[in-house]
Write a protein that holds these residues in place. Structure first.
Motif, short mmCIF file in Angstrom:
data_model
loop_
_atom_site.label_atom_id
_atom_site.label_comp_id
_atom_site.label_asym_id
_atom_site.label_seq_id
_atom_site.Cartn_x
_atom_site.Cartn_y
_atom_site.Cartn_z
N GLN A 148 -3.09 -12.81 5.87
CA GLN A 148 -2.27 -12.59 4.68
C GLN A 148 -1.21 -11.54 4.98
O GLN A 148 -1.44 -10.61 5.75
CB GLN A 148 -3.15 -12.14 3.52
CG GLN A 148 -2.40 -11.91 2.21
CD GLN A 148 -3.35 -11.85 1.01
OE1 GLN A 148 -4.07 -12.79 0.73
NE2 GLN A 148 -3.35 -10.72 0.33
N ALA A 149 -0.05 -11.70 4.32
CA ALA A 149 1.02 -10.71 4.43
C ALA A 149 1.51 -10.43 3.01
O ALA A 149 1.65 -11.35 2.21
CB ALA A 149 2.15 -11.24 5.29
N VAL A 150 1.74 -9.15 2.70
CA VAL A 150 2.14 -8.77 1.35
C VAL A 150 3.41 -7.92 1.42
O VAL A 150 3.46 -6.93 2.17
CB VAL A 150 1.03 -7.96 0.64
CG1 VAL A 150 1.49 -7.52 -0.75
CG2 VAL A 150 -0.26 -8.77 0.55
N ILE A 151 4.42 -8.31 0.64
CA ILE A 151 5.65 -7.52 0.55
C ILE A 151 5.85 -7.15 -0.92
O ILE A 151 6.00 -8.04 -1.76
CB ILE A 151 6.88 -8.30 1.08
CG1 ILE A 151 6.68 -8.61 2.57
CG2 ILE A 151 8.17 -7.50 0.85
CD1 ILE A 151 7.72 -9.57 3.15
N GLY A 152 5.80 -5.87 -1.21
CA GLY A 152 5.96 -5.41 -2.59
C GLY A 152 5.43 -4.02 -2.76
O GLY A 152 5.36 -3.25 -1.80
N ILE A 205 -1.46 -7.75 6.66
CA ILE A 205 -0.45 -6.72 6.91
C ILE A 205 0.38 -6.63 5.65
O ILE A 205 0.71 -7.64 5.03
CB ILE A 205 0.39 -7.01 8.18
CG1 ILE A 205 1.30 -5.80 8.47
CG2 ILE A 205 1.20 -8.31 8.05
CD1 ILE A 205 1.85 -5.79 9.89
N SER A 206 0.67 -5.40 5.23
CA SER A 206 1.20 -5.19 3.89
C SER A 206 2.20 -4.04 3.88
O SER A 206 2.07 -3.08 4.64
CB SER A 206 0.03 -4.90 2.95
OG SER A 206 0.49 -4.57 1.67
N THR A 207 3.20 -4.15 2.98
CA THR A 207 4.15 -3.04 2.83
C THR A 207 3.65 -1.99 1.85
O THR A 207 4.39 -1.10 1.47
CB THR A 207 5.51 -3.53 2.29
OG1 THR A 207 5.33 -3.99 0.95
CG2 THR A 207 6.09 -4.63 3.15
N THR A 208 2.40 -2.11 1.39
CA THR A 208 1.88 -1.19 0.38
C THR A 208 1.55 0.17 1.02
O THR A 208 1.97 0.44 2.15
CB THR A 208 0.65 -1.80 -0.31
OG1 THR A 208 -0.28 -2.21 0.70
CG2 THR A 208 1.04 -3.05 -1.10
#
Lengths: 420, 162
Positions: free
Chosen positions: A293-297, A377-380
């Motif tokens: 999973q990848a998260v942008i926000g 991997i996430s921008t959090t």
């Protein structure tokens, strides 16, 4: 008069004093008090205290962002309790679930201004330092006390001044800068301090990028993070507020506990590895690690410049098979701008799922939890064990460019290879 | 106070103390069932009333969630002793009436199951078994008053009372 830091000046002013020394405990009058869903807890303590009304309804801001729309019956009940209170007390500034994440909405709506003392029942309240405010997270019970009296005891913090020089290389974002700093100082490296970000690199940054730095000051334990107001700040606030403000900066000779200088002209993309934010490595060290999973926000990286960065990678490319890319604009304003710029269709075409503005899966409440053994991997801002679902899952933190590149490749990737 | 101790390491963060997935529930008793579960899944079953947590650096780092100290206190924990605390957890603990004691030496003085004696007013921590003792910096009086009032709600009520 002796020379004072930004923190000393704001807290002295709020306490009605000429000056205040680091270590001194002052009783400060609060300029703005923000709560989200946990206003339900604040309200419980407020009623237990027996207070009849809030001290100043114009200085309280409420909204929902952590669980929007309500994801469980209990969350819905919590929302309803707060909505009822907003009506009873006639709180004028209540954004319900429609505007987005508190830390994006307050700056956008002109509520966070230079020189203010802002508290919020959220640890990332440090974000408003990007607008020149002293802002910090507090708990629900003490917020109930603020609602009652308008005052809060605060210890005047020592100051760490972090200087930044050099132009950020292509592929490197503010997120990489702050991850590098946190990796360097450690997750308690700035405990209780006011962290000042200064220097030519900061001067050249947008408010959105400065928000990334101040947002994550808490991840090294800081009480507040601050970028001193300048023309960029004034330009951002123009049209967002008519309320006059007085910029506050540290005096040139004010004493600071520590000064550290960074040259970022050769800094590449950074990745924070499980399960602590300060476990930071250059992207080259972890490239090729497969992701699910990848998260942008999030309040860290859900702004328009972040979405534009993501689109620069995703445009004309597909999300890798087997990868779930979740994109969450930080606010309604960001969402609309992204739609107007064609970013939303770019994301959906690439195979991403675009969610409504809010905290999304960042804190593991809903909208994309991880199963045991999965990796994201996430921008959090946090990769603590269990943060985004199963305690047997892994979360890596990185910039929007790095996360977008990883979504395309199906494994942690160096965005510099995919940039035009 | 006196209690059996549970010893943990550095950086016990708020997500480990009470994960975000349970925070839609505002009932402290339900939160207590999940306290520390991602760090020590057995903790909520083995903890007893009066037990004391001893930990290393930066206890409570992360979120501002007051449910973290609330879950510990509701589960029966009577005090947390740590090498250092993150600031929001520290304030929250005092505000809900959970004593927090900063003591760098504590983590090396105890092992699971030992019994600790704490005099919060005099600033003394003793390992009952070994007899080893250490002094810690006491809290300012007004913070001690908040803890003794069982939290900021009662403390504020008392101050507002005519």
């Amino acid at each position: 008069m002796s020379q004072m830091t930004f923190a000393q000046k704001v807290l002295a002013r709020a306490a009605g004093k000429e000056s205040a020394e680091p270590g001194e405990i002052v009783n400060a009058r609060i300029d703005l008090a923000m709560s989200h869903e946990n206003a339900a807890l604040v309200l419980k303590a407020f009623k237990e205290i027996g207070a009849k009304h809030v001290w100043d309804r114009d200085k309280i801001i409420l909204l929902f962002d952590h669980r929007v729309p309500a994801n469980t019956m209990k969350a819905a009940e919590g929302h309803k309790t707060v909505r009822d209170f907003v009506k009873e007390e006639a709180i004028p500034t209540f954004y319900d679930m429609r505007e987005g994440i508190c830390h994006q909405v307050l700056p956008e709506k002109g509520h966070a201004r230079p020189g203010m003392l802002i508290v919020g029942t959220d640890s990332h309240t440090t974000t408003y330092g990007a607008l020149g405010a002293f802002s910090t997270g507090i708990g629900a019970t003490e917020m109930a006390s603020v609602w009652t009296t308008g005052e809060l005891w605060l210890k005047v913090p020592e100051t760490f001044r972090l200087g930044f020089d050099g132009k950020l290389p292509t592929g490197t974002m503010a997120k990489d800068v702050i991850l590098h700093v946190i990796g360097d100082l450690g997750s308690d490296g700035a405990d209780y301090k006011c962290v000042e970000y200064v220097g030519p690199t900061i001067d050249a940054m947008s408010i959105a990028s400065r928000m990334v730095l101040c947002n994550m000051a808490i991840e090294m334990g800081a009480k507040a993070g601050i970028c001193f107001p300048d023309d960029v700040t004034r330009h951002y606030l123009h049209g967002r507020t008519d309320v006059p403000f007085t910029p506050v900066t540290s005096d040139p000779e004010a004493s600071v506990e520590k000064r550290i200088d960074y040259d970022v002209s050769r800094l590449g993309p950074q990745v924070s590895c499980p399960h602590t934010v300060d476990n930071v490595r250059p992207v080259e060290d972890v490239e090729g690690t497969p992701i699910d999973q990848a998260v942008i926000g999030s309040c860290t990286n859900g702004r328009i410049e972040d979405l534009i960065a993501a689109a620069s990678i995703l445009s004309g490319r597909d999300v890798a098979d087997g990868v779930r890319l979740i994109i969450v604009p930080a606010s309604r304003e960001v969402y609309l701008e992204a739609a107007d710029l064609g970013l939303i269709s770019c994301f959906v075409r690439s195979g991403a799922v675009v969610l409504n503005p809010g905290c999304g899966p960042c804190l593991g409440a809903h909208q994309g939890l991880l199963a045991p053994g999965e990796r994201a991997i996430s921008t959090t801002n946090r990769n603590f064990k269990g943060r985004m679902g199963s305690p047997q899952a892994e979360v890596y933190l990185a910039s929007p460019l790095t996360v977008a590149a990883s979504a395309v490749e199906g494994a942690i990737a160096d965005p510099r290879r995919l940039l035009p | 106070m006196i209690g059996r101790v549970w010893v943990y390491g550095d950086h016990v963060n708020t997500d480990l103390i009470i994960p975000g997935r349970y925070l839609d529930d505002y009932d402290p008793k339900n939160l207590a069932k999940h306290v520390l579960e991602d760090l020590d899944p057995e903790f909520s079953r083995k903890v007893a009333y009066g037990d004391i947590i001893i930990a290393g650096r930066n206890f409570g780092c992360g979120s501002s969630r007051e449910q973290a100290p609330v879950a510990l206190k509701t589960a029966g924990v009577s005090a947390v002793v740590a090498g250092s605390f993150s600031r929001i957890f520290y304030r929250n603990a005092i505000n809900i009436g959970l004593p927090v004691i900063e003591c760098k030496e504590a983590a090396d003085m105890f092992k699971n199951g030992d019994r600790a004696l704490i005099n919060i007013e005099k600033g003394i921590l003793i390992n009952e078994g070994s007899g080893k003792s250490v002094k810690f910096a006491t809290l300012p009086d007004f913070l001690l008053d908040i803890i003794k009032s069982n939290g900021l709600v009662n403390y504020t009520k008392k101050r507002l009372a005519p």
